[in-house]
Each structure stands twice: as C-alpha cells, then as structure tokens.
Design a protein around this motif. Structure first.
Motif, PDB file in Angstrom:
ATOM      1  N   GLY A 133      29.444  40.954  37.382  1.00  0.00           N
ATOM      2  CA  GLY A 133      27.868  41.413  37.214  1.00  0.00           C
ATOM      3  C   GLY A 133      27.510  40.954  36.484  1.00  0.00           C
ATOM      4  O   GLY A 133      26.167  41.445  36.182  1.00  0.00           O
ATOM      5  N   ASP A 134      27.226  40.572  35.434  1.00  0.00           N
ATOM      6  CA  ASP A 134      26.966  40.704  34.120  1.00  0.00           C
ATOM      7  C   ASP A 134      26.402  39.368  33.721  1.00  0.00           C
ATOM      8  O   ASP A 134      27.161  38.251  33.967  1.00  0.00           O
ATOM      9  CB  ASP A 134      28.091  40.605  32.589  1.00  0.00           C
ATOM     10  N   THR A 135      24.745  38.757  33.691  1.00  0.00           N
ATOM     11  CA  THR A 135      24.600  37.500  33.695  1.00  0.00           C
ATOM     12  C   THR A 135      24.304  36.898  32.395  1.00  0.00           C
ATOM     13  O   THR A 135      24.547  35.581  32.344  1.00  0.00           O
ATOM     14  CB  THR A 135      22.780  37.714  34.689  1.00  0.00           C
ATOM     15  N   ASP A 136      24.611  37.930  31.196  1.00  0.00           N
ATOM     16  CA  ASP A 136      24.773  37.150  29.769  1.00  0.00           C
ATOM     17  C   ASP A 136      26.327  36.550  29.981  1.00  0.00           C
ATOM     18  O   ASP A 136      26.423  35.159  29.773  1.00  0.00           O
ATOM     19  CB  ASP A 136      24.804  38.031  29.083  1.00  0.00           C
ATOM     20  N   ALA A 137      26.858  36.946  30.594  1.00  0.00           N
ATOM     21  CA  ALA A 137      29.094  36.688  30.916  1.00  0.00           C
ATOM     22  C   ALA A 137      28.220  35.595  31.784  1.00  0.00           C
ATOM     23  O   ALA A 137      29.353  33.676  32.159  1.00  0.00           O
ATOM     24  CB  ALA A 137      29.124  37.850  31.359  1.00  0.00           C
ATOM     25  N   LEU A 138      28.002  35.267  32.767  1.00  0.00           N
ATOM     26  CA  LEU A 138      27.667  34.507  33.953  1.00  0.00           C
ATOM     27  C   LEU A 138      27.063  32.997  32.852  1.00  0.00           C
ATOM     28  O   LEU A 138      27.586  31.801  32.874  1.00  0.00           O
ATOM     29  CB  LEU A 138      26.343  34.572  34.741  1.00  0.00           C
ATOM     30  N   GLN A 139      26.165  33.133  32.435  1.00  0.00           N
ATOM     31  CA  GLN A 139      25.791  32.303  31.525  1.00  0.00           C
ATOM     32  C   GLN A 139      26.308  31.525  30.633  1.00  0.00           C
ATOM     33  O   GLN A 139      26.084  30.552  30.480  1.00  0.00           O
ATOM     34  CB  GLN A 139      23.840  32.693  30.729  1.00  0.00           C
ATOM     35  N   GLN A 140      27.284  32.140  30.216  1.00  0.00           N
ATOM     36  CA  GLN A 140      27.695  32.084  29.349  1.00  0.00           C
ATOM     37  C   GLN A 140      28.768  31.166  29.770  1.00  0.00           C
ATOM     38  O   GLN A 140      29.356  29.640  28.906  1.00  0.00           O
ATOM     39  CB  GLN A 140      28.329  33.069  28.225  1.00  0.00           C
ATOM     40  N   PHE A 141      29.783  31.296  30.634  1.00  0.00           N
ATOM     41  CA  PHE A 141      30.907  30.700  31.510  1.00  0.00           C
ATOM     42  C   PHE A 141      29.408  29.256  31.755  1.00  0.00           C
ATOM     43  O   PHE A 141      30.492  28.496  31.554  1.00  0.00           O
ATOM     44  CB  PHE A 141      30.951  31.100  33.183  1.00  0.00           C
ATOM     45  N   LEU A 142      28.917  29.867  32.346  1.00  0.00           N
ATOM     46  CA  LEU A 142      27.850  28.698  32.906  1.00  0.00           C
ATOM     47  C   LEU A 142      28.170  27.221  31.273  1.00  0.00           C
ATOM     48  O   LEU A 142      28.248  26.169  31.770  1.00  0.00           O
ATOM     49  CB  LEU A 142      26.725  28.404  33.604  1.00  0.00           C
ATOM     50  N   LYS A 143      26.894  27.921  30.102  1.00  0.00           N
ATOM     51  CA  LYS A 143      27.289  26.608  29.332  1.00  0.00           C
ATOM     52  C   LYS A 143      28.370  26.323  29.141  1.00  0.00           C
ATOM     53  O   LYS A 143      28.742  25.029  28.959  1.00  0.00           O
ATOM     54  CB  LYS A 143      26.281  27.661  28.045  1.00  0.00           C
ATOM     55  N   ASP A 144      29.599  27.543  28.683  1.00  0.00           N
ATOM     56  CA  ASP A 144      30.516  26.446  28.292  1.00  0.00           C
ATOM     57  C   ASP A 144      31.107  25.439  29.231  1.00  0.00           C
ATOM     58  O   ASP A 144      32.159  25.318  28.875  1.00  0.00           O
ATOM     59  CB  ASP A 144      31.096  27.502  28.003  1.00  0.00           C
ATOM     60  N   HIS A 145      31.167  25.588  30.545  1.00  0.00           N
ATOM     61  CA  HIS A 145      31.430  24.923  31.556  1.00  0.00           C
ATOM     62  C   HIS A 145      30.850  23.460  31.802  1.00  0.00           C
ATOM     63  O   HIS A 145      30.968  22.498  33.206  1.00  0.00           O
ATOM     64  CB  HIS A 145      32.176  25.164  32.933  1.00  0.00           C
ATOM     65  N   GLY A 146      29.504  23.786  30.772  1.00  0.00           N
ATOM     66  CA  GLY A 146      28.821  22.244  30.752  1.00  0.00           C
ATOM     67  C   GLY A 146      27.530  21.971  31.932  1.00  0.00           C
ATOM     68  O   GLY A 146      27.074  21.397  31.997  1.00  0.00           O
TER      69      GLY A 146
END
Length: 92
Positions: free
Chosen positions: A26-39
């Motif tokens: 439920g962590d939106t910062d972690a979600l954004q990091q994940f998305l960024k890491d995956h381009g």
C-alpha cells in the motif's frame, strides 16, 4: 484515453506486474520506485497508479509527484508551470 495497442498492452502488463507490491504494501512511494525501476514513467506510470489505487487522475498525480524517486519529474513540472504562469502574465 486512447492509446495504440502496444502502449495499452504495456500499461496492462505493468499494472499486473506491480499489483502484488501495491496490494502487499500500500506504499505509493514503493510503487513509484518499482514503476521507475521497470521503465514506467510519465502518463503510463500515472495510469498504472490510478488503476491500482482505484483513484482519479489528481490523486494519481499527487502519488506520482510526491514520491522521492520522481524528484526530477516534479522539478521539471514545477518549472514548466512557472514558465506558463509567467507567460500568461505578460502582454506580448
């Protein structure tokens, strides 16, 4: 919002790839990091965020721009808006 088939497929795949992280943390910062890491950036990241959080565009943008990993995007956005505000205030 209409996208070509390839872009729509990329968004759908990223949404399903990120779903377990989003549901587990439920962590939106972690979600954004994940998305960024995956381009996954920009509009695509906002759409994935909006769909996973089941929210509107404004809330998705807040999650996107508030994430520490999106600092460069936030600074660019703020700079561009500042330029637009300056241009709107001039009588050229």
């Amino acid at each position: 919002m209409g996208f070509d088939a390839e872009r729509s497929a990329r968004i759908a795949v990223m949404q399903e790839t990120a779903r377990p992280l989003c549901e587990a943390t439920g962590d939106t910062d972690a979600l954004q990091q994940f998305l960024k890491d995956h381009g996954c950036d920009g509009v695509e990241a906002m759409l994935v965020t909006m769909r996973l959080l089941n929210t509107d565009l404004a809330e998705s943008q807040r999650a996107f721009f508030a994430a520490p990993c999106r600092d460069a995007e936030r600074r660019f956005h703020d700079h561009a808006l500042g330029l637009l505000e300056e241009a709107a205030g001039t009588d050229d």
